[in-house]
Each structure stands twice: as C-alpha cells, then as structure tokens.
Motif scaffolding. Sequence first.
Motif, PDB file in Angstrom:
ATOM      1  N   SER A 210       0.814  -1.223   0.000  1.00 23.34           N
ATOM      2  CA  SER A 210       0.000   0.000   0.000  1.00 23.34           C
ATOM      3  C   SER A 210       0.847   1.272   0.000  1.00 23.34           C
ATOM      4  O   SER A 210       0.338   2.358  -0.273  1.00 23.34           O
ATOM      5  CB  SER A 210      -0.938   0.001   1.210  1.00 23.34           C
ATOM      6  N   LEU A 211       2.137   1.130   0.310  1.00 21.37           N
ATOM      7  CA  LEU A 211       3.060   2.270   0.330  1.00 21.37           C
ATOM      8  C   LEU A 211       4.421   1.779  -0.154  1.00 21.37           C
ATOM      9  O   LEU A 211       4.936   0.795   0.371  1.00 21.37           O
ATOM     10  CB  LEU A 211       3.157   2.836   1.746  1.00 21.37           C
ATOM     11  N   TRP A 212       4.986   2.455  -1.156  1.00 19.91           N
ATOM     12  CA  TRP A 212       6.190   1.967  -1.835  1.00 19.91           C
ATOM     13  C   TRP A 212       7.225   3.083  -1.866  1.00 19.91           C
ATOM     14  O   TRP A 212       6.985   4.155  -2.425  1.00 19.91           O
ATOM     15  CB  TRP A 212       5.795   1.519  -3.237  1.00 19.91           C
ATOM     16  N   LEU A 229      -5.764   8.660   0.355  1.00 23.66           N
ATOM     17  CA  LEU A 229      -6.424   9.881  -0.084  1.00 23.66           C
ATOM     18  C   LEU A 229      -5.652  11.115   0.360  1.00 23.66           C
ATOM     19  O   LEU A 229      -5.766  12.179  -0.246  1.00 23.66           O
ATOM     20  CB  LEU A 229      -7.850   9.943   0.478  1.00 23.66           C
ATOM     21  N   ARG A 230      -4.869  10.987   1.426  1.00 23.66           N
ATOM     22  CA  ARG A 230      -4.135  12.135   1.969  1.00 23.66           C
ATOM     23  C   ARG A 230      -2.833  12.388   1.223  1.00 23.66           C
ATOM     24  O   ARG A 230      -2.415  13.526   1.061  1.00 23.66           O
ATOM     25  CB  ARG A 230      -3.831  11.907   3.454  1.00 23.66           C
ATOM     26  N   LEU A 231      -2.159  11.320   0.797  1.00 27.57           N
ATOM     27  CA  LEU A 231      -0.869  11.460   0.124  1.00 27.57           C
ATOM     28  C   LEU A 231      -1.002  10.909  -1.295  1.00 27.57           C
ATOM     29  O   LEU A 231      -0.936   9.709  -1.522  1.00 27.57           O
ATOM     30  CB  LEU A 231       0.217  10.682   0.888  1.00 27.57           C
ATOM     31  N   ARG A 232      -1.218  11.788  -2.236  1.00 24.05           N
ATOM     32  CA  ARG A 232      -1.470  11.383  -3.614  1.00 24.05           C
ATOM     33  C   ARG A 232      -0.178  11.409  -4.423  1.00 24.05           C
ATOM     34  O   ARG A 232       0.567  12.389  -4.395  1.00 24.05           O
ATOM     35  CB  ARG A 232      -2.491  12.321  -4.268  1.00 24.05           C
ATOM     36  N   GLU A 252       2.338  11.332   9.951  1.00 23.24           N
ATOM     37  CA  GLU A 252       2.008  12.681   9.501  1.00 23.24           C
ATOM     38  C   GLU A 252       1.461  12.687   8.066  1.00 23.24           C
ATOM     39  O   GLU A 252       0.351  13.167   7.830  1.00 23.24           O
ATOM     40  CB  GLU A 252       3.225  13.594   9.591  1.00 23.24           C
ATOM     41  N   ARG A 253       2.225  12.161   7.152  1.00 21.94           N
ATOM     42  CA  ARG A 253       1.818  12.248   5.741  1.00 21.94           C
ATOM     43  C   ARG A 253       0.625  11.345   5.423  1.00 21.94           C
ATOM     44  O   ARG A 253      -0.277  11.756   4.690  1.00 21.94           O
ATOM     45  CB  ARG A 253       2.996  11.927   4.830  1.00 21.94           C
ATOM     46  N   LEU A 254       0.617  10.113   5.932  1.00 24.32           N
ATOM     47  CA  LEU A 254      -0.515   9.219   5.671  1.00 24.32           C
ATOM     48  C   LEU A 254      -1.687   9.502   6.600  1.00 24.32           C
ATOM     49  O   LEU A 254      -2.833   9.217   6.266  1.00 24.32           O
ATOM     50  CB  LEU A 254      -0.099   7.759   5.813  1.00 24.32           C
TER      51      LEU A 254
END
Length: 355
Positions: A210-212, A229-232, A252-254
Amino acid sequence: MTVKLKTRKPTGLVPWPFLLIEGEEGAGKTYAAAKFSASKRIGQTYWVDLAEGSADEYAAIEGANFTIVDHDGTFRDIREQIEAVHAEARRAATAKEPPVVLVVDTATALWRMLTTWTHERARRSKYNARTLAADPDAPIDVAMNLWNDANERWQQVLYLLQTFPGIVIVTARGREVTAIDEDGRPVKRGSKVLTEWKVQAQRDLGFDCSLWVRLRREQPPQVIKTRSLRLRIEPGKPLTLPELDVESLIFERLGCSVDTQPRQVTALAADRTRPWLDRVAKASAVEGLSALWRETPPEKSGLSREEAAVVQAAIRLRKEELESPPSELADPASDADKLRAAAQRAQAPADPEAS
C-alpha cells in the motif's frame, strides 16, 4: 432459495500501511526500518531476518527496540512464525495497545528461496533427470505447475502481510536492469539499449503493497506509490523526500493514528475448501482426522458435495502420510498433485475410521 444480501458501511478510517522499502544495496533500507523501531508511537517490533544477518548489529542504533524472530530457514517455519506475530498483533489491536510492527528483511531472499525450490523440483522430474543425465549443462524445462506452487506459497505469506493488524515493513533489493521484450531480447531505441528499474522479488509485490518507497545511494528517497487519499502520487511522478523518516511518513503524511485499523482484505477462493484443507494439513494424529471427517458431510459443513469430496480426499491422503511418513528423499509434489493421486487410489470414498 433467496440469498441474503450482506453489506457494511465503510469506516473512512486510514488503515495501517504495508510499506515496501526497496532499492540499491547500502542505500539504507534496513537502517530505516530499525530506526523506526525507536518510535514512541508504536508497540513491539518483530524482525524476521531472511538471509541478511544484520538484525543484531542494527540494534546498536540509538533507541532501536525490536525483537528478532527465530526460524529454522524453512518456508513452513517462516510462515508459521509470521502467523504467530499476526496473532500477537491482533491481540494488541483488540486491547487498544500501540500497533505491533512486523519487519521482513528481505522479500528478495524469500522469493529467491521459492525460486530455488522450484528449480530443484524441476531438475528432479523424470524428463529433466534424463536430459541432465545425458548432458549435465543442458537447460531444464520448469513446468508451469511448479511456478504455481511457488506463487501459492508466496500468497500464503502475502495474505498475512496484507491483513496484518499493525504496521508491516518489507525490504527488497531493486536495481536498474536491461529492458527485455517478450522474446527475451534487449529493447533498443536506435543504437541505445534501454533500461528499467526492477524490484527483485515476486513480480506483483509493488502492486500488493500500500506504500512503496525507493532508495538509491546517490539520490534522495522517492515515494513511488501510495494507496491513500491524503498522500497522492501521480503516475510517473514520484514524490521526492529530503530523507526517509518512516515515522513521519506513516503518522504525519498518511495520517495514521490511534483510530487506525487493519486494512480490510478478504482472501479470494474459488471454493470453500481452503480453511478445511488447512485444518487437514495441521492434523498431527489420525484421531483428529477422524473427527474432522465426521464434520465434512454437506448437511453439517455447508460444503457442496464436490467440495466435501475434495476435503475427504485430503483427509485420506493425510492419514496415509501420518501412518507412513515419506522419505526425506521423496520428490515433493504440489497439493493438487497429491489430491489427484489420492482420488485415483480411492475409487470409492472410505471412512478413515474403518481401518
């Protein structure tokens, strides 16, 4: 019979990430995972070291706090240890404790182990054994069913990672390689040979996480993909970071928080036999198989007649294995091959209690 509709309302909560950190050797993949274990926002970190051997040394990082998971190097033990961490993470989540973190270092080693297993099995096949007897350097034919078995094992671990009730960090090697076309030839543009970036693991790992994040020795970190949706992240436009701070990236970012929950992923299956086959495989005594057999009739189990027959064939096969353990030199067969062989040996169903 009318099928009842099953629905639920979406939660809108941010799920814990399945983070892939891949890149060049010495770029800081393992360091970033170990540093994250010092965060005050997480619970226990469990570290599965696969052919890296660096976990003990990285404990010297200031504040690093993780526990190394012992395993004997076999796929079964590795999977079972990950299952045990999964269960502990579920307990912690239910108790509203800080999230458990699972680090797998590296996915490259796990896939390489499964690839080696596949080629070893191919070399032992009758056709390839005859070919190699005549020419030890001859290329071997790796049948598709062998790759299917390797991918099935990979999927067993992947499902645990995707449904982990906490944070998952998986490392993998990545590097620039020559681009190859469908015929196995280098791709050229004029006289120039083109290159592409390749993650050295099962080919779908980048899709499944889900995060790379990608790390290179002489370039800043890049976020290649997020499912958020927060970190596009726009296609082909990775997000460049000044440095890789896993804690900041996740919280923070996610936007993960104490309200975060495990990602909701339901395993897909062509029928309902998988949980039953897992119970059969774990049975350690004939008595347990007999009890399981009595549960399999469709009117009790909810299985179709065809599904019940598959489970019963697996029970018969497991009973044979318990009564006559195979030699260590026996050629490992896939689950499908074993079930087909069991069905051929037993023309009519027989209750294991009869013997």
